[in-house]
Every structure is written in structure tokens, then in C-alpha cells.
Design a protein around this motif. Sequence first.
Motif, PDB file in Angstrom:
ATOM      1  N   GLY A 135       0.903  -1.255  -0.068  1.00  0.00           N
ATOM      2  CA  GLY A 135      -0.050   0.092  -0.136  1.00  0.00           C
ATOM      3  C   GLY A 135       0.814   1.313   0.222  1.00  0.00           C
ATOM      4  O   GLY A 135       0.135   2.433  -0.208  1.00  0.00           O
ATOM      5  N   THR A 136       1.999   1.127   0.382  1.00  0.00           N
ATOM      6  CA  THR A 136       2.840   2.437   0.088  1.00  0.00           C
ATOM      7  C   THR A 136       3.015   2.847  -1.357  1.00  0.00           C
ATOM      8  O   THR A 136       2.857   1.806  -2.199  1.00  0.00           O
ATOM      9  CB  THR A 136       4.380   2.072   0.801  1.00  0.00           C
ATOM     10  OG1 THR A 136       5.261   1.230  -0.269  1.00  0.00           O
ATOM     11  CG2 THR A 136       4.334   1.795   2.309  1.00  0.00           C
ATOM     12  N   ALA A 137       3.486   3.891  -1.478  1.00  0.00           N
ATOM     13  CA  ALA A 137       3.314   4.444  -2.960  1.00  0.00           C
ATOM     14  C   ALA A 137       4.313   5.532  -3.378  1.00  0.00           C
ATOM     15  O   ALA A 137       4.863   6.034  -2.384  1.00  0.00           O
ATOM     16  CB  ALA A 137       2.015   5.172  -3.201  1.00  0.00           C
ATOM     17  N   PHE A 138       4.448   5.584  -4.498  1.00  0.00           N
ATOM     18  CA  PHE A 138       5.253   6.754  -5.131  1.00  0.00           C
ATOM     19  C   PHE A 138       4.959   7.440  -6.349  1.00  0.00           C
ATOM     20  O   PHE A 138       4.086   7.079  -7.188  1.00  0.00           O
ATOM     21  CB  PHE A 138       6.711   6.134  -5.492  1.00  0.00           C
ATOM     22  CG  PHE A 138       6.872   5.087  -6.384  1.00  0.00           C
ATOM     23  CD1 PHE A 138       7.097   5.532  -7.794  1.00  0.00           C
ATOM     24  CD2 PHE A 138       6.643   3.735  -6.172  1.00  0.00           C
ATOM     25  CE1 PHE A 138       6.946   4.564  -8.758  1.00  0.00           C
ATOM     26  CE2 PHE A 138       6.666   2.813  -7.149  1.00  0.00           C
ATOM     27  CZ  PHE A 138       6.778   3.263  -8.685  1.00  0.00           C
ATOM     28  N   GLY A 139       5.578   8.685  -6.641  1.00  0.00           N
ATOM     29  CA  GLY A 139       5.057   9.446  -7.782  1.00  0.00           C
ATOM     30  C   GLY A 139       6.440   9.786  -8.558  1.00  0.00           C
ATOM     31  O   GLY A 139       7.386  10.003  -8.057  1.00  0.00           O
ATOM     32  N   VAL A 140       6.273   9.770 -10.014  1.00  0.00           N
ATOM     33  CA  VAL A 140       7.463   9.912 -10.656  1.00  0.00           C
ATOM     34  C   VAL A 140       6.842  11.122 -11.616  1.00  0.00           C
ATOM     35  O   VAL A 140       5.840  10.776 -12.485  1.00  0.00           O
ATOM     36  CB  VAL A 140       7.921   8.626 -11.661  1.00  0.00           C
ATOM     37  CG1 VAL A 140       8.806   9.340 -12.625  1.00  0.00           C
ATOM     38  CG2 VAL A 140       8.141   7.762 -10.622  1.00  0.00           C
ATOM     39  N   ILE A 169      10.590  12.832  -7.717  1.00  0.00           N
ATOM     40  CA  ILE A 169      10.046  11.542  -7.113  1.00  0.00           C
ATOM     41  C   ILE A 169       9.498  11.818  -5.903  1.00  0.00           C
ATOM     42  O   ILE A 169      10.155  12.424  -4.727  1.00  0.00           O
ATOM     43  CB  ILE A 169      11.245  10.361  -7.125  1.00  0.00           C
ATOM     44  CG1 ILE A 169      11.714  10.345  -8.716  1.00  0.00           C
ATOM     45  CG2 ILE A 169      10.781   9.132  -6.456  1.00  0.00           C
ATOM     46  CD1 ILE A 169      12.708   9.208  -8.870  1.00  0.00           C
ATOM     47  N   ILE A 170       8.109  11.328  -5.637  1.00  0.00           N
ATOM     48  CA  ILE A 170       7.547  11.439  -4.485  1.00  0.00           C
ATOM     49  C   ILE A 170       7.493  10.076  -3.667  1.00  0.00           C
ATOM     50  O   ILE A 170       7.177   8.982  -4.276  1.00  0.00           O
ATOM     51  CB  ILE A 170       6.175  11.867  -4.528  1.00  0.00           C
ATOM     52  CG1 ILE A 170       6.439  13.375  -5.016  1.00  0.00           C
ATOM     53  CG2 ILE A 170       5.593  12.087  -2.982  1.00  0.00           C
ATOM     54  CD1 ILE A 170       4.812  13.650  -5.724  1.00  0.00           C
ATOM     55  N   GLU A 171       7.768   9.949  -2.405  1.00  0.00           N
ATOM     56  CA  GLU A 171       7.479   8.663  -1.736  1.00  0.00           C
ATOM     57  C   GLU A 171       6.631   8.922  -0.420  1.00  0.00           C
ATOM     58  O   GLU A 171       6.981   9.779   0.248  1.00  0.00           O
ATOM     59  CB  GLU A 171       9.073   8.150  -1.077  1.00  0.00           C
ATOM     60  CG  GLU A 171       9.941   7.466  -2.090  1.00  0.00           C
ATOM     61  CD  GLU A 171       9.360   6.035  -2.299  1.00  0.00           C
ATOM     62  OE1 GLU A 171       8.504   5.657  -1.652  1.00  0.00           O
ATOM     63  OE2 GLU A 171      10.246   5.319  -2.941  1.00  0.00           O
ATOM     64  N   LYS A 172       5.559   8.109  -0.518  1.00  0.00           N
ATOM     65  CA  LYS A 172       4.523   8.518   0.507  1.00  0.00           C
ATOM     66  C   LYS A 172       4.031   6.998   1.128  1.00  0.00           C
ATOM     67  O   LYS A 172       4.442   5.953   0.426  1.00  0.00           O
ATOM     68  CB  LYS A 172       3.352   9.119  -0.003  1.00  0.00           C
ATOM     69  CG  LYS A 172       3.840  10.782  -0.166  1.00  0.00           C
ATOM     70  CD  LYS A 172       4.206  11.386   0.920  1.00  0.00           C
ATOM     71  CE  LYS A 172       4.431  12.752   0.910  1.00  0.00           C
ATOM     72  NZ  LYS A 172       5.023  13.567   2.073  1.00  0.00           N
ATOM     73  N   ASN A 173       3.396   6.904   2.250  1.00  0.00           N
ATOM     74  CA  ASN A 173       2.671   5.923   2.597  1.00  0.00           C
ATOM     75  C   ASN A 173       1.332   5.294   1.952  1.00  0.00           C
ATOM     76  O   ASN A 173       1.043   4.122   2.407  1.00  0.00           O
ATOM     77  CB  ASN A 173       2.474   6.133   4.177  1.00  0.00           C
ATOM     78  CG  ASN A 173       3.707   6.104   5.178  1.00  0.00           C
ATOM     79  OD1 ASN A 173       4.576   5.594   4.783  1.00  0.00           O
ATOM     80  ND2 ASN A 173       3.612   6.998   6.079  1.00  0.00           N
ATOM     81  N   SER A 174       0.826   6.100   1.145  1.00  0.00           N
ATOM     82  CA  SER A 174      -0.346   5.787   0.395  1.00  0.00           C
ATOM     83  C   SER A 174      -0.567   6.429  -0.692  1.00  0.00           C
ATOM     84  O   SER A 174       0.152   7.555  -0.930  1.00  0.00           O
ATOM     85  CB  SER A 174      -1.544   5.853   1.399  1.00  0.00           C
ATOM     86  OG  SER A 174      -1.775   7.287   1.542  1.00  0.00           O
ATOM     87  N   PRO A 175      -1.211   5.898  -1.713  1.00  0.00           N
ATOM     88  CA  PRO A 175      -1.280   6.786  -3.172  1.00  0.00           C
ATOM     89  C   PRO A 175      -2.158   8.104  -2.720  1.00  0.00           C
ATOM     90  O   PRO A 175      -1.953   8.897  -3.448  1.00  0.00           O
ATOM     91  CB  PRO A 175      -2.383   5.795  -3.830  1.00  0.00           C
ATOM     92  CG  PRO A 175      -2.860   4.712  -2.906  1.00  0.00           C
ATOM     93  CD  PRO A 175      -1.829   4.636  -1.727  1.00  0.00           C
ATOM     94  N   GLN A 176      -3.039   8.020  -1.853  1.00  0.00           N
ATOM     95  CA  GLN A 176      -3.767   9.326  -1.467  1.00  0.00           C
ATOM     96  C   GLN A 176      -2.866  10.495  -1.084  1.00  0.00           C
ATOM     97  O   GLN A 176      -2.743  11.558  -1.403  1.00  0.00           O
ATOM     98  CB  GLN A 176      -4.621   9.096  -0.298  1.00  0.00           C
ATOM     99  CG  GLN A 176      -5.942   8.176  -0.718  1.00  0.00           C
ATOM    100  CD  GLN A 176      -5.684   6.669  -0.394  1.00  0.00           C
ATOM    101  OE1 GLN A 176      -4.721   6.280  -0.470  1.00  0.00           O
ATOM    102  NE2 GLN A 176      -7.066   6.078  -0.279  1.00  0.00           N
ATOM    103  N   GLU A 177      -1.826   9.794  -0.008  1.00  0.00           N
ATOM    104  CA  GLU A 177      -0.812  10.913   0.115  1.00  0.00           C
ATOM    105  C   GLU A 177       0.282  11.507  -1.151  1.00  0.00           C
ATOM    106  O   GLU A 177       0.513  12.571  -1.030  1.00  0.00           O
ATOM    107  CB  GLU A 177       0.359  10.193   1.422  1.00  0.00           C
ATOM    108  CG  GLU A 177      -0.582  10.203   2.562  1.00  0.00           C
ATOM    109  CD  GLU A 177       0.599   9.598   3.915  1.00  0.00           C
ATOM    110  OE1 GLU A 177       1.768   9.619   3.350  1.00  0.00           O
ATOM    111  OE2 GLU A 177       0.090   8.981   4.843  1.00  0.00           O
ATOM    112  N   VAL A 178       0.296  10.577  -1.870  1.00  0.00           N
ATOM    113  CA  VAL A 178       1.066  10.873  -3.282  1.00  0.00           C
ATOM    114  C   VAL A 178       0.244  12.032  -3.918  1.00  0.00           C
ATOM    115  O   VAL A 178       0.828  12.854  -4.425  1.00  0.00           O
ATOM    116  CB  VAL A 178       1.341   9.648  -3.944  1.00  0.00           C
ATOM    117  CG1 VAL A 178       1.829  10.221  -5.456  1.00  0.00           C
ATOM    118  CG2 VAL A 178       2.295   8.636  -3.357  1.00  0.00           C
TER     119      VAL A 178
END
Length: 704
Positions: A135-140, A169-178
Motif C-alpha cells: 500500500g505504500t506508493a510513489f510518484g514520478v 520523485i515522491i515517496e509516501k505511505n499511501s497513494p492518497q498521500e502521493v
Amino acid sequence: MKKYILLLFLGAQLVLRGQSSGLIADDIAVFYPENYEAERHQPSFAIKRELEIRGKIPRQWTLIPQFGYDGENSTVKIDIDEDVDLYGNGEVTGSLRRNGTSVELWNTDNYVYKKHEGKRLYQSHPWLLGVRPDGTAFGVLADNTWKQDFDLKDDIAITSYGPPFRMVIIEKNSPQEVMHALADLIGTIPMPPLWALGYQQSRYSYYPSDSVRYIAREFRKRKIPADVIWMDIDYMDGYRIFTFDKQGFPDPRKLNRDLHKLDFKSVYMIDPGVKADEDYGIYQQGTEGSHWVLDQSGNAFVGEVWPGDCVFPDYTRPETQKWWASLYGDFMKLGIDGVWNDMNEPAVFDSDNFTMPETNLHRGGGDLPQDIHRRYHNVYGMLMVKASREGILKASPGKRPFVLSRANFLGGQRYAATWTGDNLSSWEYLKLSVPMSLNLSLSGQPFNGPDIGGFSKNADGDLLAHWTAIGVYFPFCRNHSSKNTTSQEPWAFGETIEDASRKAINRRYKLLPYLYTLFRKAHTAGTPVMQPVFFADVKDLSLRGEEETFLLGEDLLIIPQWAERPHLPGGKWETIPFEEEQDDYQATVKLRPGAIVPIADEVFQSTEDYNTRKIVLLINPDEEGKASGTLYDDEGNGFGFEKGIYSLHRFTGSADDNEVRVEIKQTEGSRKLRRVYKIGYIHDGLITYSDWSADEVITLSLEK
């Protein structure tokens, strides 16, 4: 991650020795290639403010871009684990999950998505959301406007036909946080006027103006709620923008006044192509002001669009932006409510690539440097709608502007809503519209939707009813069809289809309190209005590819009648009984356990009638008997909300075997209204109502 630990470590060191790589916020890093030239990319179009390095990238950081450059083309590769699910890339065809796909980011007028195998569409979003099994997520984010390709067949591979570019690059605990972090970087949608959330009717074209009046009267006579009628290019004099056909639209001011009397708003199309006509005032002004994009020889570029030979404003020039904005002054004073910027990829008919040559010259000015069209092509539409919005706001400073754009770029949601372009009246395209809108929503553009019923070819009644029954839950809700196709107004196929369409549209208007609250969340935090089902449980891997059903906000689950064996989130989601009698078309709408959703007690015929004086609170307590929700309310237009003239109420509910109890508290805003509430407690598909109350605590007795 692929376990090439030593190689990754060495790669990280190479990148970290670059000129300015580092953390720009907690869990957000920017990476620069060693040969990065800021003047070839900055100012950024996607990122709303310049990035500031605040710290070093930690050694445990795993997503490290590997840069390459051959002197002409740039590459970036990011290794990811095989079990990562990828989403985003904006306006794309195909499945919701983007793994194994490739897209070409080069805005293209792509009729029914058939050119380039559907890999090039009208917009470019160099952005990906990755979700891991836990469930952790990242954004590019590739901060790059140049022509580029994304290849996701193995890892993440980006090829740009231009100079080296930076990566965020974003690193977060959930896709919602991203998604919230993305919104902080690229901005959110402006708060739309309430009327833009209503049902909207369009055709290419309603002509002459009496046919527009007829459509408006039919909606009111048949008691089908609607808010907007759209004017496609046939209202113009020979397709010259900012003009009106003297025979078909002899008095646009009166037409708009007549529509307003029936509580309708009007939206008119404006394209970028200006007819090259020496007797045409707009062409004269633009030529005198040197406002046109130039070819590589330094002459005004001429290309064919609807009016014939056209020239195109160079929106990179501050003078041209100001001039273009000024054109909306007299136009909006005719009583026009919104503007539709179309063909702004830009589309050019007499060209192999259906657009202007990549070697064309944009002269820039201010913060934007002079450069070739290959750099500015993907942001041409974005620059256009930015100038359009500024002009509309100046013409009507007390109203919230509404602009719809076909072409756009990552970050362009700050200026315009969008739709998914020229689709087809078919079941394939109906089903495709769900993942298309979801991926746009996961790319920072929450205000989007398809042409309900399909634009091209003939719809039939069954298709229209099913599409309307699902389309009313899309953020942007417009029925639109092309010339020489069957009419597809809600009544076009007889009483059964009309009744089904009316029921669906009635639902949207009953949900307006909830929907408007969702748009406020999108405006303040970047929360998608339309969400993938896996947002309900980011660790449930069975939901990752679900693309027939979707969430409206986090509290409502939308299941089309045609969905086949959909994967649904766990828990006791309760079905909302909107009508006493069901038909064969309406979607099933389920309320999340632990949610309270505010809906209207009545069906409004337009948002002119909308009010929140009587609100029903639909409640579905969770296993612990708890529930919560919010209601946002403001004047529906204007900017009083920016001065605190709004109200945000929070609802906190509890339930046991004997009683349901909801506490109501205003937590924000100075807007005070006398409002009454009642509870609608949903249990096992049945709904039980309390009495109306103006108290801060409402109770519903469950004792028999």
C-alpha cells in the motif's frame, strides 16, 4: 526492487554528485542530470513554484533515475519491482493499470483514438503513480514539455526528443498521500461555479438559435434537470472566432438572456486558429500586434483548420497573452457564461502530423525563452486556456470562470476542466471511459469526463440510457454528439429511455451537496473526485485492476448495471435506495461503512434552485457503530469563499441497537444558514428516517 544493490548504489552516487539533486520536502526528491540546462526547461509548466533544495537525499532512497543523453535525445530509466502497479500518464486509452503499456506525449487531435494506435491523445501528463503490494506508493514526475515517450513494458523508461530534464520523485505511505503531494507541487483546480457541476447538453451543432431555445424548453417541460447548453462552431460567421452567424445567431445577447430566464447557462466554443482574412478584425489586430507563431523562415505560419487558412497566436509572448485575454471582454458581455477551447493541440488539417511543424518558432518573452515548437507544442493548449481564463475573469470579475479545454498538460487543471475528446457511440467506448477518467483523476485533473452517449456514429437508446446512468457520477457530466448522427437528448429514444435518463440525472442533483463538497476537497487538497476502487483498501491486491466500478469520493461506490463480476472492497457497504422502483439501467450506489453523506431532500431542476436548507444525512455506521462526514456550502459563484463566506459542517455519528445519533458542528467559515437535517439510516438495503431537526444533535430511535 531488482536486487542489483551494488549497481544501484553506484548509480545513486553518480546522480547525487549532480549539481543540485536533493530533498525538496519530506519524502520528495528532485534529481538533475549533470548536463541539465535550466533555460531549456524553466520556468516549469507543471510545477507551480521553483524547487528549493532543503536536504540531502538519504542513502536508503531506492528510486534513483538513471540519466542518458546522446547529444540529441534524452533518456531516464527507473528500476521498479515487478509487483508494483502503475497508474496515471493522464489521458490514455486501455486498462487502468499502465504496466506493460507505452504512450507518446505529443498532443494530437485523435478522432475516436484511432491514430497512432491510440498512444497519442489530446493531452500530455508526464506523471506516474506507483503502488506497492503493502500500500505504500510513489510518484514520478518528468518536468519536461518536450516531445517524449513513456515505456512501461519492464521498468519506467522515458525517452525525450530534447535536452536532459529533471525528475521529481515522491515517496509516501499511501497513494492518497502521493496525490496530495502532487497537488502541492502542481496546484489544484480552482473552485468551479456550482452550475458547472450540473448536467449539460451539447451537439455539433445546435443550429439555428431557435433550436437552442427548443432544447432548453424541452428539458423544463419534461422535468429533466439540466444547467448548460453548449454552442459548437456553427454559431460563428464562417468559423471566425469571436463572431456570430447573422442568419443562425442574429442576436446572441437575446439568446443568452432567454436561456437565463429558463435557468440555463451557455458555453461557447473558441478555437485558436484565426482565419487569415484581410477584412477580419481579429486577423487585422493579430497581424498588427505580431501575435502569430512563425515558421522557420520567420513568417507567420499558415495552416488549414475549419475556417480555411489560419494563423495561430503565439501564447508564449506576454503581449499575445494579454491581447488574447482582451478579446473576451465584449464576448462575455453578451451574457455568455463559459468558454470551450477546442482544437488547441493545435490541430492543423493540411499537415502529415495534423499539427504545425516542430521547427516553427515561438518567440517567448518575460520568463519564457524563445524556442522551437517541439518544446512548446504540448503546452500550447495550456497557455491558451491560461490566457482565456484571465480574460474571462477580467471581463466578469465577480464570477468564477469556467473553461473547458481539449488539449492540456500536467498542471493545466489550474486553468481548465477537460473531457476525453472525440469518442465513439459504442459499448467499447462506454466501458473505456471509466479507466480514462480515473487515470486523468490520478494525474492531477479531477474535473473531467467523457462525452456521454458517445460523439461519433449513432447511439441507440439502450446505450444512451446505460451511459447516462453511469455518466451522472463522472465529475464533468455532458452529453455531446456529432453532426449527421442520431439525436441523443434524453427524450430522443422514447419514454423508457427518457425515464431512465431522468432518474439518473435526478440522482446527480440529489447528490449535489456531497459532490460540491468533493470539489471543495479537490480545490483545497487535490483529492480526486472520481477514485479507483483500490483507494478503499490499498492493501487488497484484487482491487488494483478493477476498472468497471469506481468510487465517487471515498464514501460512495458506483457499480454499473453492466459490470461483470467486479472486484469490490470488503466491509458492509450499504446500497442507497434512491427510487422505490428499479429499472434496467441505474447504477448501484453503495455507502461506505463509517460514512455519512449529505444529500438534498428534493430534486432541483437546475443549480439556480439549489439550496442546502433541508439536508438528509445518509449514514452507514461501521462495525464499531461510528460514522462521520462533511458538508461544504458557499454562494455557488463569486469569490466570497476566499474571504471566509462559506460553511463547513462536520457530522459525527454513533449507533447501537436502540438509537442512531448524529452530532452536527460547523468547523469553518462565517456563512450561517438556517438549516434542518434528518437522518437516513441504511441497513440491509432499507432506509429509516428520523424527523427533521434544527438541533445540533439528531437522534433516530430504532426500538420497535
